[in-house]
Each structure stands twice: as structure tokens, then as C-alpha cells.
Design a protein around this motif. Structure first.
Motif, PDB file in Angstrom:
ATOM      1  N   LYS A 118       0.840  -1.239  -0.074  1.00 13.63           N
ATOM      2  CA  LYS A 118      -0.075  -0.050   0.081  1.00 13.63           C
ATOM      3  C   LYS A 118       0.898   1.166   0.147  1.00 13.63           C
ATOM      4  O   LYS A 118       1.398   1.663   0.888  1.00 13.63           O
ATOM      5  CB  LYS A 118      -1.019   0.057   1.276  1.00 13.63           C
ATOM      6  N   ILE A 119       0.781   1.998  -0.913  1.00 10.28           N
ATOM      7  CA  ILE A 119       1.561   3.132  -1.227  1.00 10.28           C
ATOM      8  C   ILE A 119       0.397   4.217  -1.528  1.00 10.28           C
ATOM      9  O   ILE A 119      -0.287   4.164  -2.258  1.00 10.28           O
ATOM     10  CB  ILE A 119       2.446   3.203  -2.315  1.00 10.28           C
ATOM     11  N   PRO A 120       0.526   5.410  -0.537  1.00 10.65           N
ATOM     12  CA  PRO A 120      -0.409   6.286  -0.596  1.00 10.65           C
ATOM     13  C   PRO A 120      -0.753   6.885  -2.135  1.00 10.65           C
ATOM     14  O   PRO A 120      -1.720   7.035  -2.571  1.00 10.65           O
ATOM     15  CB  PRO A 120      -0.200   7.558   0.608  1.00 10.65           C
ATOM     16  N   ASN A 175      10.241  11.313  -0.579  1.00  6.98           N
ATOM     17  CA  ASN A 175       9.266  11.680   0.447  1.00  6.98           C
ATOM     18  C   ASN A 175       8.796  10.545   0.925  1.00  6.98           C
ATOM     19  O   ASN A 175       7.691  10.638   1.777  1.00  6.98           O
ATOM     20  CB  ASN A 175       8.208  12.405  -0.470  1.00  6.98           C
ATOM     21  N   GLN A 200       8.157   2.009   3.240  1.00  6.64           N
ATOM     22  CA  GLN A 200       7.521   2.443   1.918  1.00  6.64           C
ATOM     23  C   GLN A 200       8.678   2.019   0.722  1.00  6.64           C
ATOM     24  O   GLN A 200       8.446   1.398  -0.180  1.00  6.64           O
ATOM     25  CB  GLN A 200       7.168   3.466   1.744  1.00  6.64           C
ATOM     26  N   GLN A 220       5.576  -1.584  12.430  1.00  7.64           N
ATOM     27  CA  GLN A 220       4.314  -1.838  11.904  1.00  7.64           C
ATOM     28  C   GLN A 220       5.093  -2.026  10.379  1.00  7.64           C
ATOM     29  O   GLN A 220       4.405  -2.685   9.431  1.00  7.64           O
ATOM     30  CB  GLN A 220       3.624  -0.415  11.781  1.00  7.64           C
ATOM     31  N   GLN A 231       4.382  -5.050   7.253  1.00  9.29           N
ATOM     32  CA  GLN A 231       3.857  -4.836   6.073  1.00  9.29           C
ATOM     33  C   GLN A 231       4.780  -5.551   5.124  1.00  9.29           C
ATOM     34  O   GLN A 231       4.145  -6.282   4.272  1.00  9.29           O
ATOM     35  CB  GLN A 231       3.915  -3.296   5.640  1.00  9.29           C
ATOM     36  N   ASP A 278      -7.303   2.764   1.803  1.00  6.59           N
ATOM     37  CA  ASP A 278      -6.236   2.352   1.727  1.00  6.59           C
ATOM     38  C   ASP A 278      -5.178   3.536   1.045  1.00  6.59           C
ATOM     39  O   ASP A 278      -3.883   3.646   1.394  1.00  6.59           O
ATOM     40  CB  ASP A 278      -5.980   1.097   0.772  1.00  6.59           C
ATOM     41  N   THR A 279      -5.548   4.356   0.124  1.00 10.07           N
ATOM     42  CA  THR A 279      -4.854   5.297  -0.472  1.00 10.07           C
ATOM     43  C   THR A 279      -4.860   6.567   0.492  1.00 10.07           C
ATOM     44  O   THR A 279      -4.101   7.561   0.045  1.00 10.07           O
ATOM     45  CB  THR A 279      -5.296   5.756  -1.624  1.00 10.07           C
ATOM     46  N   GLY A 295      -1.226   6.052   5.132  1.00 10.37           N
ATOM     47  CA  GLY A 295       0.176   5.526   4.942  1.00 10.37           C
ATOM     48  C   GLY A 295       0.680   4.683   6.199  1.00 10.37           C
ATOM     49  O   GLY A 295      -0.496   4.424   6.936  1.00 10.37           O
ATOM     50  N   ILE A 296       1.897   4.160   6.004  1.00  7.63           N
ATOM     51  CA  ILE A 296       2.234   3.168   6.989  1.00  7.63           C
ATOM     52  C   ILE A 296       2.024   3.850   8.384  1.00  7.63           C
ATOM     53  O   ILE A 296       2.390   5.047   8.369  1.00  7.63           O
ATOM     54  CB  ILE A 296       3.673   2.669   6.722  1.00  7.63           C
ATOM     55  N   GLY A 297       1.729   3.057   9.327  1.00 10.49           N
ATOM     56  CA  GLY A 297       1.847   3.686  10.858  1.00 10.49           C
ATOM     57  C   GLY A 297       0.662   4.461  10.996  1.00 10.49           C
ATOM     58  O   GLY A 297       0.630   5.329  11.955  1.00 10.49           O
ATOM     59  N   GLY A 298      -0.378   4.395  10.175  1.00 11.14           N
ATOM     60  CA  GLY A 298      -1.729   5.289  10.394  1.00 11.14           C
ATOM     61  C   GLY A 298      -1.309   6.739   9.976  1.00 11.14           C
ATOM     62  O   GLY A 298      -2.199   7.650  10.196  1.00 11.14           O
ATOM     63  N   PHE A 332      -2.353  10.936   4.787  1.00 11.15           N
ATOM     64  CA  PHE A 332      -1.942  11.416   3.694  1.00 11.15           C
ATOM     65  C   PHE A 332      -2.836  12.387   2.754  1.00 11.15           C
ATOM     66  O   PHE A 332      -3.998  11.713   2.516  1.00 11.15           O
ATOM     67  CB  PHE A 332      -1.278  10.270   2.667  1.00 11.15           C
ATOM     68  N   ARG A 378       0.054  18.803  -2.526  1.00 12.17           N
ATOM     69  CA  ARG A 378       1.307  18.084  -2.986  1.00 12.17           C
ATOM     70  C   ARG A 378       2.381  19.562  -3.242  1.00 12.17           C
ATOM     71  O   ARG A 378       1.877  20.669  -2.959  1.00 12.17           O
ATOM     72  CB  ARG A 378       1.014  18.081  -4.648  1.00 12.17           C
ATOM     73  N   GLN A 399      14.309  22.617  -0.341  1.00 15.16           N
ATOM     74  CA  GLN A 399      14.712  21.185  -0.458  1.00 15.16           C
ATOM     75  C   GLN A 399      14.448  20.529   1.268  1.00 15.16           C
ATOM     76  O   GLN A 399      14.206  19.380   1.392  1.00 15.16           O
ATOM     77  CB  GLN A 399      15.957  20.868  -0.894  1.00 15.16           C
ATOM     78  N   HIS A 455      11.205  20.182   2.557  1.00 13.11           N
ATOM     79  CA  HIS A 455      10.703  19.259   1.940  1.00 13.11           C
ATOM     80  C   HIS A 455      10.944  17.726   2.508  1.00 13.11           C
ATOM     81  O   HIS A 455       9.942  16.993   2.751  1.00 13.11           O
ATOM     82  CB  HIS A 455      11.206  19.218   0.439  1.00 13.11           C
ATOM     83  N   ARG A 496       9.513  16.470   5.973  1.00 12.52           N
ATOM     84  CA  ARG A 496       8.102  16.325   6.104  1.00 12.52           C
ATOM     85  C   ARG A 496       7.878  14.752   6.176  1.00 12.52           C
ATOM     86  O   ARG A 496       6.427  14.602   6.301  1.00 12.52           O
ATOM     87  CB  ARG A 496       7.500  16.702   4.906  1.00 12.52           C
ATOM     88  N   ILE A 497       8.827  13.955   6.044  1.00 19.73           N
ATOM     89  CA  ILE A 497       8.486  12.397   6.041  1.00 19.73           C
ATOM     90  C   ILE A 497       7.546  12.069   7.113  1.00 19.73           C
ATOM     91  O   ILE A 497       7.844  12.473   8.349  1.00 19.73           O
ATOM     92  CB  ILE A 497       9.688  11.640   5.955  1.00 19.73           C
TER      93      ILE A 497
END
Lengths: 256, 358
Positions: free
Chosen positions: A137-139, A147, A152, A181, A185, B3-4, B7-10, B13, B18, B351, B354, B357-358
């Protein structure tokens, strides 16, 4: 035809006077998931590097897919169908998911040599299918790799191996740097691949993970294979005994 | 669809949110700089920078100024397009200015007219009268071949000897300047044929610049060539492990940069109706500056042709703006320097924000 995917006979690698790998006899069959375990420096990664031709072996034979093979470089091994997920992932940070999945083997609309026109639509579609197949699952697949979280990224790297109908997948500690987590995955993906009959060689230190996913455990110690255990016949403590040298299987007695 | 959006760990997104394209920032900077000149012009010169204030001419904008803005950057702009793809691939090309000098000399020597003002061209250099009035294809092909060879040598050196691009192209920079001087022993070459002179006449350089820009904008975005250029600049080892023929690709990238520098040389010598061995000095740095102002990352992997075109326009606006305000050229260079550094600082800052933000 036998269902043996990969077989090594007396695979040996010496770095000068250091015998990093000594007479390794190993085989993996279709649909099998085999774990390679052992302490640091036991020869696990050396073993993988000989199979994938990252290094050239000192002696021994490798049979892959029914042929005696001698790959010149990792690319040749990859083209033959051995996909490896390395710890350093080999993804391009500034490209998005489909671009990375198809890097070096892009789908094109028109062939014009290096100026062939890319078929973004088809690559996007195949990416979504590949991700679905592996349960990744990739958003947002248009996001660039830089990013994304470690989990992921690892998923993208694994999805890449699964998208190209590889004959053997080798993973070198795929979850060593991941959180709980994220590890879950990646393990899900491994289960999915296994259920689809993909042969997998998994190098891991994680006993729970190995016991959950793999059918067989091969233990390396000081450059030699010291045990080849079916999961049903062993348990965590037993494996640790082989790893630390407290035990050695009879047929490998000469090795210890 | 849940699902979309997770992301991982809740982590949530937001697909609507963007990162803005970096070109937008460059475009805004361009608008801002134009606005500053407009305001300064209204205050100090009692005239408009951008708009038409003459009753004798129709139209909303000052077309003469707009034309000059783009005309004066289009030749270096052609070089900048080539340099852009080199920088995206993670390299640098310092040789383009000297390649312009050498190519201009060599191409021009094949483009000399036999008669000048009705009399025989007695000042034709290097070749005898039998070699004058050649068809346009000859100087054009010879010139482009010069760029091909120079760029090809750059590429081969970088790809196969693994010396840093900085050094390889520095060597070519010095050597090509030597060739430019040696070709006629320092003597300028003048009086081109009419067909050759037409290449740089009027707004033709702008058309050539626009054509090159569109071609490479498409090539970088929609072809395998472009994708591999970005991939190599982003991570060379990843590109190699993915099966991209990195060395071969680099040769191609530098060769194309050389050919574009040669094209710029042909247009430049045609526009000036003469070629001199000192032509193109510092062009390589202006071209790199245009790319950098346009958001091309010197680390490779990021940027676009559109960015470089906007960077070139910023250059043009600054030169025109200073002339318009009747300020000395000294200030112009100082401000240019500040803008180059400022552009990179802004980009770094953008950058780092940017990646946090992960």
C-alpha cells in the motif's frame, strides 16, 4: 525437469588468506522459502554475493534454472531471473514509484533508440497491478522516493522484484532497519509472494520472522554450512545452538 | 479508498496537498523582478518598463523591449539547455564557452563570402578563394561536428576514465580556447555568405532557442533518454544496478551538450557577422547560472528545461532592466551574482523543508 531452482556445489570464496565461504552445498526448490541464518561474518552475504555475481567465486558450481551458470555481473544474474533486494535498495530518490519499478526496462510507445517515447499510462497501470499483487500500500505512487518512509521504500524495492516475474528472489535483511508496523507490512508481502509460489531466499536475524515465513533454515558458521533444518523439526533454541556452535548436524560434522 | 489515504503507521496523507513545482517559484521570481523594475521605472524614469507608453506605437506592451529581453539571452539559452541535461545527470560542463569560440572560428571559415561589397574578398582567411561561397550545409555540418567531437571527448573521458566532470570539461575549456586561437592564428573571420548570415538575423535566434527548448523539454519528460538522465543524476549506483548503461548514456549527454554549444556558436557568429577567438568567454558560467536560477539542482536528478528557460528570462530582464534604469553594467554583474547565490540558497531551504516532512 526437476523443480530445483538454484543449486550450488562446493561454492567457495577466498579473500586472500581469508576463507569467507568454504564448500557450500545449497539448493532451493520452486515454491520454497529458505532462510539463511548465522552470526555476523558467518558467510551469509558472501554466499549471496557469489550467486548474484556481485563478486566472482573462487571455485565451485552454480546451477540456476537447470543450467550451469557463470554470470559476469549482477545485471546478467538479474536478467536471468535472480532478483535481489539489497540493503541499500537501489532506488533513485528523485523518481516516483512507476519510474523506479521500470527503471532500466521502461515500457515504450515508439522505439527510437535512446529517444524511445515512454508509455507512462501502461507503466502506471502495471505498477498498480504489481503493488496490488504484492499487497503493497503506497498512498500516492506519483510521490518521489525521497518523500517516503523506510518501510515504503523497502516495499517499492520488493514490489519491483515481484513485478518482473523473477524466478528467484533474494532478500538481504529486508526488515533490519524498519519499525514494527513497517516490518509487518514487508512480512505480509513475503507471505503473499510465498503463497504465489515464488522461491525466496531470506537472510535475516529475526527468528520469529524466519519461523513464520520460511520452510527451511540453513545455518552458516565460519564460512561453512553447519545445518540444514526443516522448520517442523526445529525451534528457535535449536537454531541458536547451531548458530553459536553448540551443535553441528552430523552430515556437516567435518565442517565444524 | 481508505488504503490510499493512510500511509504506514496510520499517517494520514492528503492527496490534494502536493509540493508546488519548483518552476512556479522561478516564475514568481520572474514576475517579482519585472514588477520591481516597473516600479523603479515609474518612480525614477517616469516611464514604464513593461508597458507601451508611446503614442506612435500600438499595443499594450513595449514589444521592442520584450523582444530584446529574449533575444539577448537566446544564444546562451541554447547552451543552457545542453548544460541543463548535463547538470540533471549529476555532471557539469565548463567547456561550452570555449567550444562556442572554437566552433565559431571553424564554422565561419567555411562560410566566407567570395565577394564583399562587389569586390573580391581578399581577406578570406585560412582557405583560398576556391573555398568560399560554400553552401550553408557545409559550415553548419562542420560546426555541429566540432561540438559533437568536443562533447564526445568530454563524455568519453568522464564515462570511461572516471575523472570528475569538472576536470574533464575544464581541460576541454582550455584546449578548445587554444584551438579557437590557433585556427586562424588569432585573426578574426568575417564576411559570411548571405545564407549563413540569415541564421542569426532578426529574431531567428529566438526561434532556434524556442525550438531547442521545446524539443528538449519533451525529450527529458517523455523519452527513455530523459528518464535515464534523471535516474543517473539521482543515484548513479541505482541506475547501474537497474541495468542502465550509465557510461554510454553519459557520453550521449555530454555529446548533445557539445552539439548545442556548437549550434549556439553558429547562431552567434552569424548574428555578429564575424567570429573571433575570444567569443563565448564566460558563456559556460552564464549558462550554468541560468540553469541554477531555474531550479536545476547541482546535485543532479532535479530540474526541468522550463526552469532553465525561466532562468534565462530572469537574466534577460535583469540586463534590460539595468539598461532601462540607465545603471552601470557593474551593478548588473553584482546583482546577477547575488541572484545566483540566492537561487541556490532558496532551493536548499526548500529541499530541506521538503525532506523534513516524511
Amino acid at each position: 525437469m526437476s523443480d530445483i531452482v538454484l543449486k550450488t556445489e562446493n561454492l567457495t570464496k577466498h579473500y586472500g588468506g581469508v576463507h569467507a565461504l568454504e564448500g557450500a552445498n545449497f539448493e532451493i526448490r520452486r515454491g520454497e522459502a529458505v532462510a539463511i541464518m548465522g552470526d555476523n561474518g558467518a558467510g551469509k552475504s558472501t554466499f549471496v554475493r557469489q550467486i548474484t555475481a556481485v563478486e566472482q567465486r573462487t571455485s565451485g558450481t552454480i546451477w540456476f534454472d537447470g543450467h550451469d551458470v557463470a554470470f559476469k555481473d549482477p545485471l546478467e544474474a538479474r536478467e536471468a531471473g535472480i532478483e535481489t533486494v539489497f540493503q541499500n535498495l537501489a532506488l533513485a530518490d528523485h523518481l516516483n514509484v512507476p519510474d523506479n519499478l521500470f527503471l532500466g526496462r521502461e515500457l515504450v510507445r515508439f522505439r527510437l533508440g535512446p529517444f524511445s517515447i515512454l508509455d507512462y499510462k501502461a507503466m502506471r497501470k502495471a505498477t498498480l497491478e504489481g503493488l496490488q499483487k504484492t499487497g503493497v500500500k503506497i498512498p500516492n505512487i506519483n510521490n518521489t522516493i525521497q518523500n517516503m518512509s523506510g518501510g515504503q521504500r523497502q516495499c517499492v524495492a520488493i514490489a519491483r522484484t515481484a513485478t518482473f516475474k523473477s524466478k528467484l528472489i533474494i532478500m538481504d535483511e529486508p526488515t533490519a532497519a524498519l519499525g514494527v508496523q513497517e516490518t509487518a507490512q514487508v512480512e505480509n508481502i513475503l507471505h503473499t509472494l510465498k503463497s504465489q509460489g515464488e522461491p525466496v531466499i531470506l537472510i535475516s536475524h529475526n527468528m520469529r520472522q524466519v519461523m513464520e515465513i520460511c520452510d527451511r533454515i540453513v545455518v552458516f558458521r565460519r564460512g561453512r554450512i553447519v545445518a540444514n533444518l526443516r522448520k517442523e523439526d526445529t525451534d528457535g533454541q535449536d537454531v541458536v545452538a547451531y548458530i553459536t556452535g553448540a551443535k553441528t548436524q552430523e552430515e556437516y560434522a567435518g565442517a565444524a | 479508498m481508505t488504503d490510499t489515504t493512510h500511509g504506514i503507521g496510520g499517517l494520514t496523507f492528503d492527496t490534494k496537498k502536493r509540493a508546488l513545482p519548483p518552476e512556479l517559484g522561478v516564475a514568481l521570481a520572474l514576475v517579482l523582478i519585472v514588477a520591481i523594475f516597473e516600479i523603479l521605472g515609474r518612480i525614477f524614469m517616469h516611464d514604464s518598463f513593461l508597458f507601451n507608453t508611446r503614442d506612435s506605437v500600438d499595443g499594450l506592451f513595449n514589444m521592442a523591449r520584450l523582444k530584446i529581453i529574449i533575444l539577448q539571452v537566446s544564444i546562451i539559452g541554447i547552451i543552457a539547455i545542453g548544460v541543463t541535461q548535463v547538470i540533471i545527470s549529476g555532471g557539469i560542463d565548463l567547456s561550452s564557452g570555449s567550444v562556442v569560440g572554437a566552433t565559431a572560428m571553424i564554422a565561419m571559415s567555411f562560410a566566407q563570402a567570395g565577394t564583399v561589397y562587389g569586390a573580391e574578398n581578399t581577406r578570406a582567411v585560412f582557405f583560398t578563394q576556391g573555398w568560399v561561397d560554400l553552401p550553408l550545409a557545409v559550415p553548419l555540418l562542420v560546426g555541429l561536428l566540432c561540438g559533437l567531437v568536443a562533447g564526445g571527448i568530454n563524455g568519453l573521458l568522464i564515462a570511461y576514465t572516471r575523472i570528475p566532470p569538472f576536470i574533464a570539461t575544464l581541460g576541454m575549456m582550455v584546449a578548445a580556447r587554444g584551438i579557437a586561437k590557433w585556427w586562424t592564428r588569432g585573426q578574426p573571420v568575417s564576411f559570411p555568405t548571405e545564407s549563413y548570415a540569415a541564421l542569426g538575423a532578426g529574431m531567428t535566434p529566438v526561434l532556434i532557442f524556442a525550438g531547442v527548448a521545446i524539443l528538449f523539454a519533451l525529450a527529458l519528460k517523455y523519452t527513455v533518454y530523459g528518464k535515464h538522465t534523471y535516474a543517473i543524476g539521482s543515484s548513479e549506483s541505482a541506475a547501474r544496478m537497474s541495468g542502465i548503461k550509465v557510461a554510454r548514456h553519459k557520453v550521449l549527454v555530454y555529446t548533445i551538450a557539445g552539439v548545442l554549444a556548437a549550434l549556439a556558436a553558429i547562431v552567434l557568429s552569424s548574428k555578429n557577422l564575424t567570429a573571433q577567438s575570444g567569443m563565448g568567454v564566460m558563456y559556460e558560467l552564464d549558462a550554468i547560472a541560468m540553469a541554477v536560477i531555474g531550479g536545476i539542482s547541482l546535485q543532479g536528478g532535479r530540474g526541468s528545461v522550463l526552469g532553465t528557460v525561466l532562468g534565462a528570462l530572469i537574466f534577460g530582464v535583469i540586463i534590460s532592466g539595468f539598461t532601462f534604469l540607465k545603471l552601470d553594467a557593474y551593478y548588473q554583474e553584482m546583482v546577477k551574482g547575488v541572484i545566483i547565490v540566492g537561487a541556490v540558497v532558496l532551493d536548499q531551504w526548500r529541499q530541506s523543508r521538503h525532506s523534513d516532512r516524511i
